[in-house]
Design a protein around this motif. Structure first.
Motif, PDB file in Angstrom:
ATOM      1  N   TYR A 168      -7.637   9.941   4.281  1.00 54.71           N
ATOM      2  CA  TYR A 168      -8.118   9.214   3.114  1.00 54.71           C
ATOM      3  C   TYR A 168      -7.111   8.112   2.808  1.00 54.71           C
ATOM      4  O   TYR A 168      -5.955   8.385   2.475  1.00 54.71           O
ATOM      5  CB  TYR A 168      -8.287  10.107   1.875  1.00 54.71           C
ATOM      6  CG  TYR A 168      -8.755   9.283   0.703  1.00 54.71           C
ATOM      7  CD1 TYR A 168     -10.077   8.864   0.624  1.00 54.71           C
ATOM      8  CD2 TYR A 168      -7.868   8.829  -0.267  1.00 54.71           C
ATOM      9  CE1 TYR A 168     -10.512   8.049  -0.398  1.00 54.71           C
ATOM     10  CE2 TYR A 168      -8.295   8.015  -1.303  1.00 54.71           C
ATOM     11  CZ  TYR A 168      -9.618   7.623  -1.355  1.00 54.71           C
ATOM     12  OH  TYR A 168     -10.034   6.797  -2.361  1.00 54.71           O
ATOM     13  N   PHE A 169      -7.539   6.861   2.941  1.00 52.56           N
ATOM     14  CA  PHE A 169      -6.656   5.731   2.658  1.00 52.56           C
ATOM     15  C   PHE A 169      -7.384   4.749   1.765  1.00 52.56           C
ATOM     16  O   PHE A 169      -8.527   4.384   2.015  1.00 52.56           O
ATOM     17  CB  PHE A 169      -6.220   5.037   3.951  1.00 52.56           C
ATOM     18  CG  PHE A 169      -5.427   3.781   3.708  1.00 52.56           C
ATOM     19  CD1 PHE A 169      -4.182   3.837   3.099  1.00 52.56           C
ATOM     20  CD2 PHE A 169      -5.937   2.535   4.056  1.00 52.56           C
ATOM     21  CE1 PHE A 169      -3.448   2.685   2.860  1.00 52.56           C
ATOM     22  CE2 PHE A 169      -5.216   1.381   3.824  1.00 52.56           C
ATOM     23  CZ  PHE A 169      -3.967   1.462   3.221  1.00 52.56           C
ATOM     24  N   ASN A 170      -6.697   4.320   0.721  1.00 49.97           N
ATOM     25  CA  ASN A 170      -7.235   3.342  -0.213  1.00 49.97           C
ATOM     26  C   ASN A 170      -6.235   2.183  -0.274  1.00 49.97           C
ATOM     27  O   ASN A 170      -5.097   2.362  -0.703  1.00 49.97           O
ATOM     28  CB  ASN A 170      -7.415   3.989  -1.592  1.00 49.97           C
ATOM     29  CG  ASN A 170      -8.140   3.099  -2.565  1.00 49.97           C
ATOM     30  OD1 ASN A 170      -7.739   1.960  -2.777  1.00 49.97           O
ATOM     31  ND2 ASN A 170      -9.199   3.623  -3.173  1.00 49.97           N
ATOM     32  N   THR A 171      -6.635   1.017   0.178  1.00 41.47           N
ATOM     33  CA  THR A 171      -5.710  -0.107   0.357  1.00 41.47           C
ATOM     34  C   THR A 171      -4.849  -0.367  -0.872  1.00 41.47           C
ATOM     35  O   THR A 171      -3.637  -0.530  -0.780  1.00 41.47           O
ATOM     36  CB  THR A 171      -6.488  -1.394   0.709  1.00 41.47           C
ATOM     37  OG1 THR A 171      -7.259  -1.150   1.888  1.00 41.47           O
ATOM     38  CG2 THR A 171      -5.537  -2.552   0.962  1.00 41.47           C
ATOM     39  N   PHE A 172      -5.475  -0.422  -2.034  1.00 44.60           N
ATOM     40  CA  PHE A 172      -4.731  -0.769  -3.247  1.00 44.60           C
ATOM     41  C   PHE A 172      -4.409   0.437  -4.123  1.00 44.60           C
ATOM     42  O   PHE A 172      -3.606   0.339  -5.048  1.00 44.60           O
ATOM     43  CB  PHE A 172      -5.514  -1.795  -4.066  1.00 44.60           C
ATOM     44  CG  PHE A 172      -5.788  -3.066  -3.312  1.00 44.60           C
ATOM     45  CD1 PHE A 172      -4.766  -3.960  -3.028  1.00 44.60           C
ATOM     46  CD2 PHE A 172      -7.066  -3.353  -2.861  1.00 44.60           C
ATOM     47  CE1 PHE A 172      -5.016  -5.121  -2.318  1.00 44.60           C
ATOM     48  CE2 PHE A 172      -7.327  -4.515  -2.149  1.00 44.60           C
ATOM     49  CZ  PHE A 172      -6.300  -5.404  -1.876  1.00 44.60           C
ATOM     50  N   GLY A 173      -5.055   1.566  -3.860  1.00 44.82           N
ATOM     51  CA  GLY A 173      -4.838   2.745  -4.684  1.00 44.82           C
ATOM     52  C   GLY A 173      -3.387   3.217  -4.633  1.00 44.82           C
ATOM     53  O   GLY A 173      -2.835   3.437  -3.560  1.00 44.82           O
ATOM     54  N   GLY A 174      -2.769   3.383  -5.792  1.00 44.03           N
ATOM     55  CA  GLY A 174      -1.399   3.873  -5.854  1.00 44.03           C
ATOM     56  C   GLY A 174      -0.344   2.860  -5.465  1.00 44.03           C
ATOM     57  O   GLY A 174       0.797   3.238  -5.165  1.00 44.03           O
ATOM     58  N   ASN A 175      -0.689   1.584  -5.524  1.00 48.83           N
ATOM     59  CA  ASN A 175       0.324   0.570  -5.198  1.00 48.83           C
ATOM     60  C   ASN A 175       1.410   0.534  -6.279  1.00 48.83           C
ATOM     61  O   ASN A 175       1.198   1.005  -7.403  1.00 48.83           O
ATOM     62  CB  ASN A 175      -0.326  -0.808  -4.989  1.00 48.83           C
ATOM     63  CG  ASN A 175      -0.861  -1.399  -6.285  1.00 48.83           C
ATOM     64  OD1 ASN A 175      -0.113  -1.819  -7.153  1.00 48.83           O
ATOM     65  ND2 ASN A 175      -2.188  -1.418  -6.413  1.00 48.83           N
ATOM     66  N   ASN A 183       0.821  -1.215   0.000  1.00 45.49           N
ATOM     67  CA  ASN A 183       0.000   0.000   0.000  1.00 45.49           C
ATOM     68  C   ASN A 183       0.854   1.263   0.000  1.00 45.49           C
ATOM     69  O   ASN A 183       2.079   1.212   0.129  1.00 45.49           O
ATOM     70  CB  ASN A 183      -0.978  -0.022   1.176  1.00 45.49           C
ATOM     71  CG  ASN A 183      -0.277   0.030   2.514  1.00 45.49           C
ATOM     72  OD1 ASN A 183       0.409   1.006   2.834  1.00 45.49           O
ATOM     73  ND2 ASN A 183      -0.439  -1.014   3.325  1.00 45.49           N
ATOM     74  N   SER A 184       0.180   2.393  -0.119  1.00 38.14           N
ATOM     75  CA  SER A 184       0.879   3.666  -0.313  1.00 38.14           C
ATOM     76  C   SER A 184       1.312   4.327   0.993  1.00 38.14           C
ATOM     77  O   SER A 184       1.744   5.482   0.987  1.00 38.14           O
ATOM     78  CB  SER A 184      -0.016   4.630  -1.116  1.00 38.14           C
ATOM     79  OG  SER A 184      -1.221   4.883  -0.416  1.00 38.14           O
ATOM     80  N   ARG A 185       1.219   3.623   2.103  1.00 43.22           N
ATOM     81  CA  ARG A 185       1.707   4.194   3.367  1.00 43.22           C
ATOM     82  C   ARG A 185       3.228   4.086   3.487  1.00 43.22           C
ATOM     83  O   ARG A 185       3.820   4.641   4.408  1.00 43.22           O
ATOM     84  CB  ARG A 185       1.038   3.509   4.556  1.00 43.22           C
ATOM     85  CG  ARG A 185      -0.399   3.968   4.802  1.00 43.22           C
ATOM     86  CD  ARG A 185      -0.886   3.543   6.160  1.00 43.22           C
ATOM     87  NE  ARG A 185      -2.173   4.134   6.501  1.00 43.22           N
ATOM     88  CZ  ARG A 185      -3.268   3.439   6.744  1.00 43.22           C
ATOM     89  NH1 ARG A 185      -3.240   2.120   6.641  1.00 43.22           N
ATOM     90  NH2 ARG A 185      -4.383   4.040   7.087  1.00 43.22           N
ATOM     91  N   TYR A 186       3.830   3.366   2.572  1.00 42.21           N
ATOM     92  CA  TYR A 186       5.299   3.322   2.494  1.00 42.21           C
ATOM     93  C   TYR A 186       5.741   4.226   1.346  1.00 42.21           C
ATOM     94  O   TYR A 186       5.015   4.389   0.360  1.00 42.21           O
ATOM     95  CB  TYR A 186       5.790   1.898   2.229  1.00 42.21           C
ATOM     96  CG  TYR A 186       5.376   0.896   3.275  1.00 42.21           C
ATOM     97  CD1 TYR A 186       6.092   0.751   4.454  1.00 42.21           C
ATOM     98  CD2 TYR A 186       4.256   0.082   3.068  1.00 42.21           C
ATOM     99  CE1 TYR A 186       5.702  -0.176   5.416  1.00 42.21           C
ATOM    100  CE2 TYR A 186       3.866  -0.843   4.012  1.00 42.21           C
ATOM    101  CZ  TYR A 186       4.584  -0.967   5.195  1.00 42.21           C
ATOM    102  OH  TYR A 186       4.200  -1.878   6.144  1.00 42.21           O
ATOM    103  N   LEU A 187       6.918   4.796   1.473  1.00 42.22           N
ATOM    104  CA  LEU A 187       7.459   5.565   0.364  1.00 42.22           C
ATOM    105  C   LEU A 187       7.824   4.638  -0.794  1.00 42.22           C
ATOM    106  O   LEU A 187       8.372   3.555  -0.584  1.00 42.22           O
ATOM    107  CB  LEU A 187       8.715   6.330   0.803  1.00 42.22           C
ATOM    108  CG  LEU A 187       8.508   7.545   1.710  1.00 42.22           C
ATOM    109  CD1 LEU A 187       9.863   8.074   2.164  1.00 42.22           C
ATOM    110  CD2 LEU A 187       7.717   8.632   0.993  1.00 42.22           C
ATOM    111  N   HIS A 188       7.486   5.059  -2.000  1.00 44.42           N
ATOM    112  CA  HIS A 188       7.901   4.313  -3.185  1.00 44.42           C
ATOM    113  C   HIS A 188       7.951   5.272  -4.365  1.00 44.42           C
ATOM    114  O   HIS A 188       7.058   6.107  -4.543  1.00 44.42           O
ATOM    115  CB  HIS A 188       6.954   3.153  -3.492  1.00 44.42           C
ATOM    116  CG  HIS A 188       7.544   2.146  -4.416  1.00 44.42           C
ATOM    117  ND1 HIS A 188       7.601   2.334  -5.787  1.00 44.42           N
ATOM    118  CD2 HIS A 188       8.131   0.942  -4.181  1.00 44.42           C
ATOM    119  CE1 HIS A 188       8.198   1.292  -6.341  1.00 44.42           C
ATOM    120  NE2 HIS A 188       8.523   0.426  -5.387  1.00 44.42           N
ATOM    121  N   ASP A 189       8.995   5.167  -5.179  1.00 42.72           N
ATOM    122  CA  ASP A 189       9.178   6.103  -6.287  1.00 42.72           C
ATOM    123  C   ASP A 189       8.092   6.001  -7.345  1.00 42.72           C
ATOM    124  O   ASP A 189       7.761   7.000  -8.001  1.00 42.72           O
ATOM    125  CB  ASP A 189      10.553   5.886  -6.942  1.00 42.72           C
ATOM    126  CG  ASP A 189      11.683   6.472  -6.112  1.00 42.72           C
ATOM    127  OD1 ASP A 189      11.411   7.357  -5.277  1.00 42.72           O
ATOM    128  OD2 ASP A 189      12.836   6.029  -6.286  1.00 42.72           O
TER     129      ASP A 189
END
Length: 452
Positions: free
Chosen positions: A307-314, A82-88
């Motif tokens: 606002y959190f979306n589990t799979f959004g922006g993975n 998920n997007s709670r971790y930093l990722h480029d």
């Protein structure tokens, strides 16, 4: 587990009827096609027969494009979370999208479907304006969530009806709408209909949160709003304290050819407050996006509710999104859409001269509608004839479908790799089928297809 042996089409159909809700409809329900693979603009059934796909705007850069498949596979081997971790991938993708949009649309939210995107856009608008009411176009469809059924006349007219906070404006259709091609100023006339709705709502104590519109109404009949309409409507909506939401889920990412986004057809002086994206964004992978301004995003954040979306922006979704943008650029698909779309429009208009059933040909790039009519004077929708034509096209291995309130508008929204030869094949086949239908009509002494 998968079936040990491939099932026959009839076995698959029987299981689907047994296990899947009957409200989930099939194309060609009396004789559905079983598709087992696809590549580019072509789909293949269980017997290996090739069908030309003229309607799948989800497979935007072509079914199973190798670059998109590779991007998904490579990122899947590394990480998907998920997007709670930093990722480029997330920030790289947001940055790439920002370069396609006007400067003020600089904040992004990533989701999994167009319905999720439109639902979030509605929330953003209401939080920013502190208003509730929404203006939409007649026959519009914005998604399957409850919040979106409520703003989709295409759906709610067959369900619980129109909510008091929903206001419906006429579609700016200059072919069969309130104000047609012979009107001296259809832009102002249609925009004024929105102004009247706002004034009437305000007299009743209602407050407008948003004007919510597809940049090119699709379910409404492949409509091309006249240039300048959005600007005038936006002025009225902004004066009422609302925002303008452009739904690009069907038509974004270069489909119109001359622009990357369909709302840009209105002119450089028009910029929406919120843009929603879906369908073609991931080439078949579940991916969607909302772009908005800093001011609207800050108002949304001011609630203090995350606002959190589990799979959004993975990472996998963003890798796929980046690959789609790369292919559009590398294969010059915008220019291709213009070239092929212009050719398709030209050849369809030639058929319009030959076949009276073709009342109108409209579109831009690879978004084209062919309006079939029973008579030239009243422009009565030729619903049955349109369905007959689509069925006969399927028998010639061409997949096309209809839309519009009368289900009489042939809709062309093919993968962007659809080429000149494909266009020639489709138009030649339509010509032959309409010629046959006209002969049958004369033989049976009927008038719909033969009339002038």
């Amino acid at each position: 587990m998968r079936a040990a042996q491939p099932r026959s089409r009839q076995q698959t159909l029987a299981l689907r009827r047994q296990l899947v809700g009957s409200s989930c409809k099939l194309f060609f329900p009396t004789d559905p096609v079983k598709i087992t693979k696809a590549k580019g603009q072509y789909m293949y059934d269980e017997n290996g027969r090739q069908y030309l796909d003229c309607i799948n705007n989800v497979a935007h850069v072509g079914h199973c494009h190798p670059d998109v498949v590779k991007a998904a596979h490579e990122q899947n081997q590394l990480l998907n979370t998920n997007s709670r971790y930093l990722h480029d991938n997330l920030v790289d993708y947001a940055e790439r999208l920002s370069k396609t949009l006007p400067e003020k649309l600089c904040i992004f939210y990533f989701l999994n479907s167009g319905s999720e995107a439109n639902d979030l856009a509605l929330r953003l608008a209401r939080q920013y304006t502190k208003h509730e009411d929404v203006i939409v176009l007649d026959h519009a469809y914005h998604g399957h969530l409850t919040s979106l059924i409520d703003i989709s006349p295409y759906k709610f007219r067959n369900l619980e009806g129109q909510k008091e906070w929903v206001h419906v404006a006429p579609v700016p259709d200059t072919y069969r709408g309130l104000y047609r091609e012979n009107h001296e100023d259809p832009v102002t006339a249609y925009a004024d209909e929105v102004k009247y709705i706002i004034e009437h709502a305000q007299k009743r104590g209602r407050k407008i949160a948003a004007f919510f519109v597809e940049s090119l109404p699709s379910v409404g009949g492949q409509i091309i709003p006249p240039a300048g309409y959005f600007q005038k409507v936006a002025e009225y909506v902004h004066n009422a304290g609302g925002v303008f939401i452009a739904d690009e889920i069907q038509v974004g990412f270069g489909r119109v050819g001359k622009h990357f986004w369909a709302f840009q057809l209105q002119g450089e002086d028009f910029i929406p407050d919120i843009v929603t994206m879906g369908k073609p964004i991931g080439n078949g992978h579940p991916l969607a996006c909302v772009a908005t301004t800093k001011e609207i995003a800050e108002a949304f954040a001011a609630t203090g509710v995350e606002y959190f979306n589990t799979f959004g922006g993975n990472p996998v979704s963003c890798a796929i999104g980046l690959a789609v943008l790369d292919v559009i650029e590398k294969e010059h698909l915008q220019a291709h859409a213009t070239e092929v779309g212009n050719f398709l429009m030209k050849t369809l208009k030639e058929q319009q001269v030959k076949h009276p059933i073709i009342g109108d040909v409209r579109g831009c790039g690879l978004f084209i509608g062919v309006d079939l009519i029973k008579d030239q004077a009243e422009r009565t929708p030729a619903t049955a004839e349109a369905q007959d034509l689509v069925t006969r096209l399927k028998e010639k291995y061409i997949l096309l479908s209809t839309d519009g309130p009368g289900r009489n508008v042939l809709k062309f929204k093919p993968p962007m790799c659809f080429n000149i030869e494909d266009a020639k094949f489709v138009v030649e086949t339509i010509d032959k089928i309409l010629t046959d239908m006209e002969k049958e009509c004369l033989n049976q002494q009927k008038t719909p297809v033969c009339s002038t």
